[in-house]
Design an enzyme around this catalytic site. Sequence first.
Site, PDB file in Angstrom:
ATOM      1  NE  ARG A 178      -4.311  -1.520   0.129  1.00 57.78           N
ATOM      2  CZ  ARG A 178      -5.188  -1.441   1.040  1.00 57.78           C
ATOM      3  NH1 ARG A 178      -5.090  -1.086   2.045  1.00 57.78           N
ATOM      4  NH2 ARG A 178      -5.906  -2.823   0.890  1.00 57.78           N
TER       5      ARG A 178
ATOM      6  NE  ARG B 290      -7.929   5.356   1.922  1.00 60.90           N
ATOM      7  CZ  ARG B 290      -8.697   4.347   2.689  1.00 60.90           C
ATOM      8  NH1 ARG B 290      -9.904   4.760   2.638  1.00 60.90           N
ATOM      9  NH2 ARG B 290      -8.240   3.172   2.798  1.00 60.90           N
TER      10      ARG B 290
ATOM     11  NE  ARG C 294     -10.103   6.998  -3.393  1.00 59.56           N
ATOM     12  CZ  ARG C 294     -11.411   7.363  -3.332  1.00 59.56           C
ATOM     13  NH1 ARG C 294     -11.991   8.022  -3.977  1.00 59.56           N
ATOM     14  NH2 ARG C 294     -11.990   6.772  -2.125  1.00 59.56           N
TER      15      ARG C 294
ATOM     16  CG  ASP D 201      -8.698  -4.042  -4.381  1.00 55.55           C
ATOM     17  OD1 ASP D 201      -8.087  -3.388  -3.584  1.00 55.55           O
ATOM     18  OD2 ASP D 201      -9.301  -4.990  -4.312  1.00 55.55           O
TER      19      ASP D 201
ATOM     20  CE1 TYR E 165     -12.713  -8.454   1.441  1.00 57.09           C
ATOM     21  CE2 TYR E 165     -10.763  -9.481   0.623  1.00 57.09           C
ATOM     22  CZ  TYR E 165     -11.220  -8.493   1.232  1.00 57.09           C
ATOM     23  OH  TYR E 165     -10.662  -7.809   2.006  1.00 57.09           O
TER      24      TYR E 165
HETATM   25  O1  CP3 Z   1       0.423   0.588  -3.372  1.00 59.72           O
HETATM   26  C1  CP3 Z   1      -0.096  -0.744  -3.210  1.00 59.72           C
HETATM   27  O2  CP3 Z   1       0.217  -1.724  -2.483  1.00 59.72           O
HETATM   28  C2  CP3 Z   1      -0.644  -1.196  -4.535  1.00 59.72           C
HETATM   29  C3  CP3 Z   1      -2.009  -1.326  -4.417  1.00 59.72           C
HETATM   30  C4  CP3 Z   1      -2.819  -2.283  -3.844  1.00 59.72           C
HETATM   31  C5  CP3 Z   1      -4.126  -1.916  -3.383  1.00 59.72           C
HETATM   32  N1  CP3 Z   1      -4.783  -2.958  -2.882  1.00 59.72           N
HETATM   33  C6  CP3 Z   1      -4.932  -0.695  -3.529  1.00 59.72           C
HETATM   34  C7  CP3 Z   1      -5.927  -0.192  -2.607  1.00 59.72           C
HETATM   35  C8  CP3 Z   1      -2.818  -3.763  -3.212  1.00 59.72           C
HETATM   36  C9  CP3 Z   1      -1.630  -4.642  -3.636  1.00 59.72           C
HETATM   37  C10 CP3 Z   1      -3.966  -4.104  -2.898  1.00 59.72           C
HETATM   38  C11 CP3 Z   1      -4.180  -5.310  -2.378  1.00 59.72           C
HETATM   39  C12 CP3 Z   1      -5.436  -5.712  -1.502  1.00 59.72           C
HETATM   40  N2  CP3 Z   1      -6.732  -4.996  -1.512  1.00 59.72           N
HETATM   41  C13 CP3 Z   1      -5.552  -6.680  -0.386  1.00 59.72           C
HETATM   42  C14 CP3 Z   1      -4.458  -7.553  -0.009  1.00 59.72           C
HETATM   43  C15 CP3 Z   1      -3.278  -6.762   0.717  1.00 59.72           C
HETATM   44  C16 CP3 Z   1      -4.230  -6.523   2.233  1.00 59.72           C
HETATM   45  O3  CP3 Z   1      -4.050  -5.388   2.470  1.00 59.72           O
HETATM   46  O4  CP3 Z   1      -4.354  -7.503   2.824  1.00 59.72           O
HETATM   47  C17 CP3 Z   1      -6.597  -6.663   0.059  1.00 59.72           C
HETATM   48  C18 CP3 Z   1      -7.328  -7.529   1.321  1.00 59.72           C
HETATM   49  C19 CP3 Z   1      -7.361  -5.684  -0.754  1.00 59.72           C
HETATM   50  C20 CP3 Z   1      -9.045  -5.616  -0.573  1.00 59.72           C
HETATM   51  C21 CP3 Z   1      -9.090  -4.009  -0.200  1.00 59.72           C
HETATM   52  N3  CP3 Z   1      -9.264  -2.855  -1.020  1.00 59.72           N
HETATM   53  C22 CP3 Z   1      -9.340  -3.513   1.256  1.00 59.72           C
HETATM   54  C23 CP3 Z   1      -9.212  -4.358   2.587  1.00 59.72           C
HETATM   55  C24 CP3 Z   1      -9.459  -2.136   0.944  1.00 59.72           C
HETATM   56  C25 CP3 Z   1      -9.447  -1.012   2.091  1.00 59.72           C
HETATM   57  C26 CP3 Z   1     -10.753  -0.552   2.278  1.00 59.72           C
HETATM   58  C27 CP3 Z   1     -10.419   0.991   2.856  1.00 59.72           C
HETATM   59  O5  CP3 Z   1     -11.005   2.014   2.488  1.00 59.72           O
HETATM   60  O6  CP3 Z   1      -9.734   0.987   3.781  1.00 59.72           O
HETATM   61  C28 CP3 Z   1      -9.314  -1.739  -0.432  1.00 59.72           C
HETATM   62  C29 CP3 Z   1      -9.177  -0.760  -1.256  1.00 59.72           C
HETATM   63  C30 CP3 Z   1      -8.255  -0.052  -1.562  1.00 59.72           C
HETATM   64  N4  CP3 Z   1      -7.014  -0.860  -2.268  1.00 59.72           N
HETATM   65  C31 CP3 Z   1      -7.205   1.247  -1.261  1.00 59.72           C
HETATM   66  C32 CP3 Z   1      -6.154   1.216  -2.041  1.00 59.72           C
HETATM   67  C33 CP3 Z   1      -4.906   2.356  -2.203  1.00 59.72           C
HETATM   68  C34 CP3 Z   1      -7.966   2.131  -0.464  1.00 59.72           C
HETATM   69  C35 CP3 Z   1      -8.485   3.063  -1.596  1.00 59.72           C
HETATM   70  C36 CP3 Z   1      -9.235   4.525  -1.745  1.00 59.72           C
HETATM   71  O7  CP3 Z   1     -10.309   4.754  -1.002  1.00 59.72           O
HETATM   72  O8  CP3 Z   1      -8.902   5.188  -2.421  1.00 59.72           O
END
Ligand code: CP3
Length: 349
Positions: free
Chosen positions: A25, A29, A38, A74, A149
């Site tokens: 990540r 944000r 965003r 994602d 999921y």
């Molecule tokens: O920079 C990076 O690491 C690359 C991008 C990346 C994202 N998601 C972007 C993202 C990667 C590698 C992921 C993987 C991901 N997504 C996982 C595996 C890693 C982990 O965290 O265990 C999982 C379980 C997800 C599912 C997911 N997507 C979650 C739990 C969330 C967070 C929800 C939140 O609002 O907190 C997301 C959304 C997400 N994916 C965001 C980002 C940058 C937040 C997006 C936003 O609102 O702009």
Amino acid sequence: MVGDSRFLRACRGEPHDRVPVWFMRQAGRYQPSYRALRARYSMLQLARSPKLLSDVTVSAVEELGVDAAILFSDIMIPLDGTGITFDIEENVGPVVAEPLRTGHDIARLRTFSPGLLNYVFEGIRLTVDRLGGTPLIGFSGAPFTLASYLAEGGPSRTYRWTKRLMWAEEEAFKALMEYLSDMVVRYLTAQAQAGASALQLFDSWVGALSLSDYRSHVLPHMRRIFKDLAKLQVPLIYFGVGAQHLLADMAGSGATVLGVDWRIPLPMARAAAGSAVGLMGNLDPQRLLAGWPAVESGSREILRSMSRDPQFIFNLGHGVPKEVDPALLKRLVSWIHGWESEKMEEEGY
Ligand code: CP3
């Protein structure tokens, strides 16, 4: 040359000049530049546009000075090739409107069409051109985490529906895992062909399983995935959260590097995993919200025990929290890159 980068050399266990570091990540944000984007686009709009996903991927590397980029996407994105619809809700995560909970639901899955994901592969090509010598990590969700999921319909604490399917409809669960494994192999193969120089599988929720369920219901699929991906000859990283009890088995899955969370000290992870795989981790991400002394002491402990390990990559134990001060993260990267000299001073050279 990308192939000579310290990140790829460390993945392969070859000599390198400094401990490589990147963060899960690292694009997100906590960055003002990401929040500005965003304000105009949803997370999925960013991830579905080759130009925007490339901008976000590259800006994290430029802002932090890390040793690898990770594709901005994602774990749910490959499902765009299946016709399953989902959304990503802020502060919740992925949400699936029509969860797959029975054999009947799973039997109706459509054939995976990688062509529907061309925006990802185009985004990778654009990104690799812009990154120069910095390697790009492509990724996918691993089948169990994706299945969770799909069965739960969103995040879960109990994984009730996933486990029900696994135990009560074993054949249907197996069919779902096989479907997702095929999808993952085809999706990651296309990412490597587009220019990703390492591939990571995120099995974030696999730690919810017992060792025996992992062995029966997940590991055979992971072995098959890594066997198929080995042909690509790029490092394969396998990451799980709360998966300490699975490490020895994960080490035998065919992955090149295991990503571990903060719960287990890395030397213990090394003892469990053996010397044939690399290790990546594992600073508790919450330390980043506790100020520099907490970041430094946690990182020092990691580097003291691991900096001489030929196949070690510094990372967090999970993703960067959104409240983190970017300056702190940047300071951590420089501090890690300065480690060898600091150590030499301490030892009186
Ligand atoms: O920079 C990076 O690491 C690359 C991008 C990346 C994202 N998601 C972007 C993202 C990667 C590698 C992921 C993987 C991901 N997504 C996982 C595996 C890693 C982990 O965290 O265990 C999982 C379980 C997800 C599912 C997911 N997507 C979650 C739990 C969330 C967070 C929800 C939140 O609002 O907190 C997301 C959304 C997400 N994916 C965001 C980002 C940058 C937040 C997006 C936003 O609102 O702009």
